[in-house]
Design a protein around this motif. Structure first.
Motif, PDB file in Angstrom:
ATOM      1  N   ASP A 620      -6.127   0.487   4.358  1.00 13.37           N
ATOM      2  CA  ASP A 620      -7.285   1.220   3.843  1.00 13.37           C
ATOM      3  C   ASP A 620      -6.984   2.703   3.689  1.00 13.37           C
ATOM      4  OD1 ASP A 620      -8.887  -1.001   3.601  1.00 13.37           O
ATOM      5  OD2 ASP A 620      -9.691  -0.840   5.631  1.00 13.37           O
ATOM      6  N   GLU A 621      -6.138   3.244   4.559  1.00 15.23           N
ATOM      7  CA  GLU A 621      -5.799   4.663   4.483  1.00 15.23           C
ATOM      8  C   GLU A 621      -4.867   4.968   3.317  1.00 15.23           C
ATOM      9  OE1 GLU A 621      -5.420   6.586   8.763  1.00 15.23           O
ATOM     10  OE2 GLU A 621      -4.440   4.623   8.737  1.00 15.23           O
ATOM     11  N   ILE A 622      -4.122   3.993   2.907  1.00 17.26           N
ATOM     12  CA  ILE A 622      -3.033   4.256   1.971  1.00 17.26           C
ATOM     13  C   ILE A 622      -3.230   3.624   0.596  1.00 17.26           C
ATOM     14  CG2 ILE A 622      -1.498   2.277   2.381  1.00 17.26           C
ATOM     15  CD1 ILE A 622      -0.449   5.970   2.507  1.00 17.26           C
ATOM     16  N   LYS A 623      -4.189   2.735   0.466  1.00 20.26           N
ATOM     17  CA  LYS A 623      -4.239   1.898  -0.741  1.00 20.26           C
ATOM     18  C   LYS A 623      -4.380   2.693  -2.034  1.00 20.26           C
ATOM     19  CE  LYS A 623      -9.179   0.747  -0.286  1.00 20.26           C
ATOM     20  NZ  LYS A 623     -10.132  -0.365  -0.153  1.00 20.26           N
ATOM     21  N   ASP A 624      -5.047   3.837  -1.983  1.00 24.75           N
ATOM     22  CA  ASP A 624      -5.230   4.618  -3.219  1.00 24.75           C
ATOM     23  C   ASP A 624      -3.977   5.386  -3.612  1.00 24.75           C
ATOM     24  OD1 ASP A 624      -7.841   3.744  -3.437  1.00 24.75           O
ATOM     25  OD2 ASP A 624      -8.652   5.430  -2.276  1.00 24.75           O
ATOM     26  N   ASP A 630       5.227  -0.176  -5.499  1.00 23.96           N
ATOM     27  CA  ASP A 630       4.610  -0.596  -4.240  1.00 23.96           C
ATOM     28  C   ASP A 630       3.687  -1.785  -4.506  1.00 23.96           C
ATOM     29  OD1 ASP A 630       5.829   1.611  -3.091  1.00 23.96           O
ATOM     30  OD2 ASP A 630       4.039   2.872  -3.276  1.00 23.96           O
ATOM     31  N   LEU A 631       2.875  -1.645  -5.523  1.00 23.72           N
ATOM     32  CA  LEU A 631       1.922  -2.713  -5.854  1.00 23.72           C
ATOM     33  C   LEU A 631       2.650  -3.987  -6.289  1.00 23.72           C
ATOM     34  CD1 LEU A 631      -0.713  -0.552  -7.764  1.00 23.72           C
ATOM     35  CD2 LEU A 631      -0.964  -1.571  -5.485  1.00 23.72           C
ATOM     36  N   ASP A 683      12.124  15.478  -2.989  1.00 22.64           N
ATOM     37  CA  ASP A 683      10.879  16.250  -2.890  1.00 22.64           C
ATOM     38  C   ASP A 683       9.789  15.601  -3.740  1.00 22.64           C
ATOM     39  OD1 ASP A 683       9.058  18.166  -2.299  1.00 22.64           O
ATOM     40  OD2 ASP A 683       9.843  19.650  -3.724  1.00 22.64           O
ATOM     41  N   VAL A 684       9.094  14.633  -3.140  1.00 24.97           N
ATOM     42  CA  VAL A 684       7.929  14.030  -3.791  1.00 24.97           C
ATOM     43  C   VAL A 684       6.719  14.320  -2.922  1.00 24.97           C
ATOM     44  CG1 VAL A 684       9.290  12.195  -4.857  1.00 24.97           C
ATOM     45  CG2 VAL A 684       8.262  11.823  -2.623  1.00 24.97           C
ATOM     46  N   SER A 685       5.553  13.939  -3.385  1.00 21.12           N
ATOM     47  CA  SER A 685       4.325  14.236  -2.643  1.00 21.12           C
ATOM     48  C   SER A 685       4.304  13.490  -1.316  1.00 21.12           C
ATOM     49  CB  SER A 685       3.102  13.860  -3.474  1.00 21.12           C
ATOM     50  OG  SER A 685       3.030  12.444  -3.588  1.00 21.12           O
ATOM     51  N   ASP A 686       3.597  14.053  -0.352  1.00 22.03           N
ATOM     52  CA  ASP A 686       3.451  13.403   0.946  1.00 22.03           C
ATOM     53  C   ASP A 686       2.769  12.050   0.796  1.00 22.03           C
ATOM     54  OD1 ASP A 686       4.649  15.532   2.175  1.00 22.03           O
ATOM     55  OD2 ASP A 686       2.758  16.486   2.811  1.00 22.03           O
ATOM     56  N   GLU A 687       1.814  11.963  -0.126  1.00 17.56           N
ATOM     57  CA  GLU A 687       1.098  10.703  -0.340  1.00 17.56           C
ATOM     58  C   GLU A 687       2.047   9.614  -0.823  1.00 17.56           C
ATOM     59  OE1 GLU A 687      -1.681  14.014  -0.377  1.00 17.56           O
ATOM     60  OE2 GLU A 687       0.159  13.607  -1.521  1.00 17.56           O
ATOM     61  N   SER A 688       2.949   9.966  -1.710  1.00 16.65           N
ATOM     62  CA  SER A 688       3.907   8.998  -2.223  1.00 16.65           C
ATOM     63  C   SER A 688       4.857   8.535  -1.126  1.00 16.65           C
ATOM     64  CB  SER A 688       4.698   9.607  -3.382  1.00 16.65           C
ATOM     65  OG  SER A 688       5.660   8.686  -3.863  1.00 16.65           O
ATOM     66  N   LYS A 689       5.288   9.486  -0.288  1.00 14.43           N
ATOM     67  CA  LYS A 689       6.178   9.121   0.821  1.00 14.43           C
ATOM     68  C   LYS A 689       5.476   8.188   1.792  1.00 14.43           C
ATOM     69  CE  LYS A 689       9.653  12.744   1.112  1.00 14.43           C
ATOM     70  NZ  LYS A 689      10.159  13.911   1.836  1.00 14.43           N
ATOM     71  N   LYS A 693       6.560   4.411   2.824  1.00 13.46           N
ATOM     72  CA  LYS A 693       6.827   4.025   4.213  1.00 13.46           C
ATOM     73  C   LYS A 693       5.913   2.885   4.648  1.00 13.46           C
ATOM     74  CE  LYS A 693       8.542   8.554   5.692  1.00 13.46           C
ATOM     75  NZ  LYS A 693       8.339   9.686   6.637  1.00 13.46           N
ATOM     76  N   TYR A 694       4.645   2.969   4.239  1.00 10.38           N
ATOM     77  CA  TYR A 694       3.723   1.869   4.570  1.00 10.38           C
ATOM     78  C   TYR A 694       4.233   0.562   3.969  1.00 10.38           C
ATOM     79  CZ  TYR A 694      -0.113  -1.379   4.010  1.00 10.38           C
ATOM     80  OH  TYR A 694      -0.878  -2.519   4.011  1.00 10.38           O
ATOM     81  N   THR A 695       4.649   0.618   2.723  1.00  8.25           N
ATOM     82  CA  THR A 695       5.099  -0.595   2.025  1.00  8.25           C
ATOM     83  C   THR A 695       6.339  -1.174   2.687  1.00  8.25           C
ATOM     84  OG1 THR A 695       4.198   0.279  -0.045  1.00  8.25           O
ATOM     85  CG2 THR A 695       5.779  -1.538  -0.203  1.00  8.25           C
ATOM     86  N   LEU A 696       7.293  -0.315   3.030  1.00 10.62           N
ATOM     87  CA  LEU A 696       8.504  -0.790   3.699  1.00 10.62           C
ATOM     88  C   LEU A 696       8.168  -1.485   5.009  1.00 10.62           C
ATOM     89  CD1 LEU A 696      10.805   2.314   3.124  1.00 10.62           C
ATOM     90  CD2 LEU A 696      11.203   0.026   2.204  1.00 10.62           C
ATOM     91  N   ARG A 697       7.324  -0.847   5.810  1.00 11.96           N
ATOM     92  CA  ARG A 697       6.959  -1.423   7.105  1.00 11.96           C
ATOM     93  C   ARG A 697       6.185  -2.713   6.929  1.00 11.96           C
ATOM     94  NH1 ARG A 697       5.416   1.105  12.671  1.00 11.96           N
ATOM     95  NH2 ARG A 697       4.454  -0.716  13.682  1.00 11.96           N
TER      96      ARG A 697
END
Length: 903
Positions: A620-624, A630-631, A683-689, A693-697
């Motif tokens: 829920d925190e990351i879906k947007d 990733d999708l 150097d990409v956005s923190d949101e993208s990183k 990371k969420y997707t990998l985990r």
């Protein structure tokens, strides 16, 4: 968490650590309080031979994967382990080990030998099972030689006896002369053999005035072997002394004139009548058959049908009796050899033909079985056949076609099940006989278990006699194992209904006619219910040479050998990658493949470990913030979850391991991880990183749980870095339905195809995969592709290190440009000799574009009076794009696109 904390290589030797930890923490214990749905496994109780083989491994991996899957799905799983201790296998081994026969020592001493051997073998096999990672609840272990289990077996005997389903009678039975015991038809194995069909003349009887069908006495007037009578073709001439009739087909014109007449049996000289029966095959042999007591089941049928005399020609050890006349005291092979010699010497043997035959033999010692008339105990099988077949129809068979084996076996039952054995190490038949009146005396239920050879009845017989003869026979071992689901459930305690019927019976196809059939029949007799809902059948294991594993072939591989080299989980992947009901070939390359997959997973996990543990976020925190790739991978992951869940539920184990491997190895490791690196390290956005990371985990953690039923040691080793809790006490991963998108998967696959096309180009061109490309232009006439590539623009550029990416409609404007023209001196020197220097000078001093234009127009160069053909020149060209820069053109075989690469 740092990368240094995770070992570079996966060490499968850690399996021992996890084995002990699971045991110490008792994580597979069945609770049974009803707080969770129960799942009951009617586990096969193997004979304690001391070693588990790959057939055991195959069967128990199926069971264990299912048990682990059901726990993850929230079930309270009862996965017990039993040991079917009694019967011939153990006794035969004891006799071999101690160099004795069962009657050479006291019953108590022989039983003690058996218990000692069994206890030792159970400990050995139990250790091997734990090493394989099997998740039995060892608190629920059952052993058929214990008093508790014998009590249940004896109680089941008494209950069926009281209901008339068990009875005692004098009937022909299958008999093993080596083991000196009766055996059931289900315990008879058949093997091909070559023998001789002996054509023997049965001359007409000299005195043909007999009133009975058979006269086993000679009249004193013996027929001449030369008198033409009736020709008998037999493979068992040693049984002729027990011949009681000759039978022909009623419409066989060769013999109808002989019906009712008598012939004399060669050598033994008894007179037997010729009778007619439609079961005779006129085409086999001579069309005339001797009826002996007993050669086979057909003899038994004819003897009963025509009320023929029974001649006991052999004893329990296979030695011929006095009824065999001159052959008394011989064993069967010796008697057969001597009989044939005598038939030939005395003129009865006309000829011999070599024939193939199917010989019934004892399933344990492989001795050919005989048929003897004995007083035995029987289960009235035929009264329960219809109910047993109906129950088979109600069960879910995996695979479905295996059901026919049990139904066909039930239809073939001609004799009742002989359950008494003339052995020692087994559950005693709980019966005494009154010494005066012979009445059967039964014990009280509360006194069970009893041994009638040691215990006495509490009460006198109804006739007043207080002396009793103990029943020394014991029960068939299948009488023990056929109540396994009832024993597991706690029968006959009232609450057994909470655990019966079992949810599943896993077993091999070789014991459908024994364990599956007998269990179904007995549970119906004792409870009126089928014993289980699902029955999953495993096949046999064959060696790399394509033959069933056997010591004689030298193709046996022990599981301990595989574990030592590659670990138990690699062996489990081999077993998992098979189909229920089908035989499986063991191949080392399959083991190595499973081992490589685990190492691939470990290396991928270790590579991304520094990125996935610094922050844990929820969906829920990351879906947007999730990107297109990733999708893509998360849609595939959730679809994989659904498919693996369904495959486990339907016992399609091969689908589980193959689909998980394909996804993790190809989609995740080869594609997604490579594509996501730029988001982790640039150097990409923190949101993208965070989304990456969420997707990998998410992919790794979910994949671990999907793999947990298959490779329990490996997933536990990896999961320790995620959580202190054992992965085997967690829940099946949740499917996030909103992440499943067929459209996104198609788009992702399309993008991956473009990325792979350029990566293949880099590899073929010896360009490092992490090297930058100045410009990549993608041309296509498909507008949908343009939309997809524009949507995945950042991932394409970031993955391939492209500085400038253009997606365009149409085709690239390219042309060839000559960049170098050199003389081919191997041709120019010999032809132009001294003028060669002029040619070289011209090529060096003239503008390359001028030379290219001349060649394009005339395909030759004119230098004064010298004419140089184009084929004497080494011409180097390059492709140039609209910008005038050198380009490489890639033509996709799978997509409507042309890729222009500027390095």
């Amino acid at each position: 968490m740092s990368n240094e904390e995770i070992p570079k290589d996966y060490d499968f030797k850690k399996e021992k650590f996890w084995e002990k930890k699971w045991e110490d923490e008792d994580i597979y214990r069945y609770i049974g309080d009803g707080s969770r749905p129960r799942y009951i496994i009617d586990t096969p109780p193997p004979y304690p031979t001391g070693l588990i083989h790959l057939g055991h491994v195959l069967n128990w991996v199926y069971i264990d994967m299912n048990a682990r899957y059901r726990r993850l799905k929230g079930h309270d799983v009862l996965f017990p382990q039993g040991w079917d201790c009694h019967g011939l296998p153990t006794e035969v081994k004891v006799e071999e080990t101690h160099g004795i026969k069962k009657n050479d020592v006291s019953r108590a001493q022989f039983r003690e030998y058996c218990v000692d051997l069994t206890t030792k073998n159970i400990a050995s096999m139990k250790s091997q099972m734990k090493a394989m990672g099997f998740s039995q609840d060892w608190n629920r272990e059952f052993i058929t030689m214990t008093p508790e289990y014998r009590k249940r077996t004896q109680y089941s005997f008494l209950k069926m006896y009281e209901e008339g389903l068990i009875y005692q009678g004098i009937h022909p039975v299958n008999w093993c002369p080596r083991c000196e015991t009766a055996i059931a038809f289900a315990e008879v194995e058949y093997s091909d053999n070559t023998t001789f069909l002996n054509y023997v003349n049965f001359p007409p009887a000299v005195d043909d005035s007999y009133d009975d069908i058979v006269s086993s006495q000679s009249s004193g007037k013996q027929a001449s072997p030369n008198d033409e009578g009736i020709l008998i073709a037999t493979t068992r001439p040693e049984l002729m002394a027990a011949c009681v009739a000759v039978v022909i087909h009623p419409e066989d014109e060769r013999y109808t004139h002989l019906l009712g007449k008598y012939v004399e049996v060669p050598l033994s000289h008894q007179k037997v009548k010729i009778i007619a029966d439609e079961e005779v095959d006129p085409e086999f042999g001579t069309g005339a058959v001797m009826i002996c007591t007993f050669g086979d089941k057909t003899d038994v049928s004819w003897v009963n049908k025509y009320d023929l005399e029974i001649i006991d020609i052999m004893d329990e050890t296979g030695i011929l009796t006095e009824a065999a006349g001159r052959y008394a005291g011989m064993d069967l092979p010796s008697a057969k050899k001597q009989t044939i010699e005598d038939l030939d010497a005395e003129g009865y043997l006309l000829k011999q033909e070599q024939v193939d035959q199917n010989v019934g033999q004892c399933w344990r010692c492989k001795t050919p079985i005989e048929i003897l008339v004995k007083k035995q105990w029987f289960v009235a099988v035929r009264e329960l056949i219809k109910k047993t077949k109906d129950a088979a129809e109600e069960m879910n068979w995996v695979p479905e076609h295996m059901k026919s084996r049990m139904v066909n076996w039930a239809d073939s039952m001609e004799w009742d099940w002989c359950i008494s054995r003339q052995r020692i190490f087994a559950t005693p038949i709980p019966v005494w006989y009154c010494k005066d009146c012979g009445k059967v005396i039964l014990p009280d239920v509360e006194d069970l278990p009893i041994d009638p050879t040691q215990d006495k009845p509490k009460h006198a017989c109804e006739c007043g006699c207080e002396e009793f003869i103990p029943e020394e026979d014991v029960l068939d071992t299948w009488m023990d194992s056929s109540i396994s689901p009832l024993s597991i459930a706690g029968w006959p305690n009232e609450d057994y209904i909470n655990h019966f019927p079992a949810d599943i019976r896993p077993q091999g196809h070789d014991i459908i006619r024994t364990w599956a059939f007998y269990t179904t029949l007995r549970c119906l007799a004792l409870t009126g219910q089928k014993p289980f809902s699902d029955i999953v059948i495993n096949g046999m294991v064959f060696g790399e040479d394509g033959y069933k594993m056997s010591k004689s072939r030298g193709n046996v591989i022990g599981p301990e050998e595989v574990i030592e080299q590659y670990g138990a989980d690699a062996l489990r992947t081999w077993a998992a990658n098979s189909v229920p009901g089908s035989d499986v070939i063991f191949d080392w390359k399959d083991i190595k493949h499973g081992y490589r997959f685990l190492r691939k997973f470990w290396n991928a996990f270790r590579f991304i470990s520094m990125q996935i543990f610094d922050e844990k976020v929820s969906y829920d925190e990351i879906k947007d913030d999730l990107g297109p790739l990733d999708l893509w991978i998360l849609s595939k992951l959730n679809n994989l979850n659904k498919n693996v869940d369904k495959a486990f539920a339907e016992y399609n184990f091969a689908d589980t391991i193959s689909s998980i491997e394909g996804f993790f190895w190809h989609d995740f490791c080869d594609e997604y991880i490579e594509a996501v690196k730029y988001r982790l390290y640039t150097d990409v956005s923190d949101e993208s990183k965070r989304a990456a990371k969420y997707t990998l985990r998410c992919v790794v953690e979910t994949s671990l749980k999907l793999l947990a039923p298959i490779v329990p040691f490996f997933v536990e080793e990896v999961y320790q870095y995620f959580d202190n809790q054992s992965i085997h006490t967690t829940s099946w991963p949740e499917v996030i339905e909103e992440l499943i998108s067929e459209e996104m998967e198609v788009k992702g696959e399309t993008t991956v195809e473009l990325i792979d096309e350029v990566r293949r180009f880099k590899s073929a061109s010896k360009i490092p995969l992490n090297a930058e490309l100045s410009e990549v232009n993608v041309y296509t006439s498909n507008n949908d592709l343009i939309d997809v590539f524009n949507q995945f623009d950042d991932d394409i550029k970031g993955t391939l290190k492209i500085n400038n990416l253009e997606i365009s409609s149409g085709k690239p404007e390219v042309h060839e440009k000559t960049i170098e023209v050199e003389p081919d001196m191997s041709q120019i020197g010999p032809k132009f000799k001294g003028d060669a220097g002029k040619i070289i000078g011209y090529l060096k001093s003239t503008d390359i574009e001028e030379i290219a234009n001349v060649l394009d127009e005339s395909h030759e160069l004119t230098i004064g009076e010298i004419v140089v053909p184009e084929d004497m020149l080494n011409i180097k060209k390059e492709i140039v794009g609209a910008s005038g820069k050198k380009v490489d053109i890639l033509q996709s075989e799978n997509l409507d696109m042309i890729v222009e690469v500027i390095r």
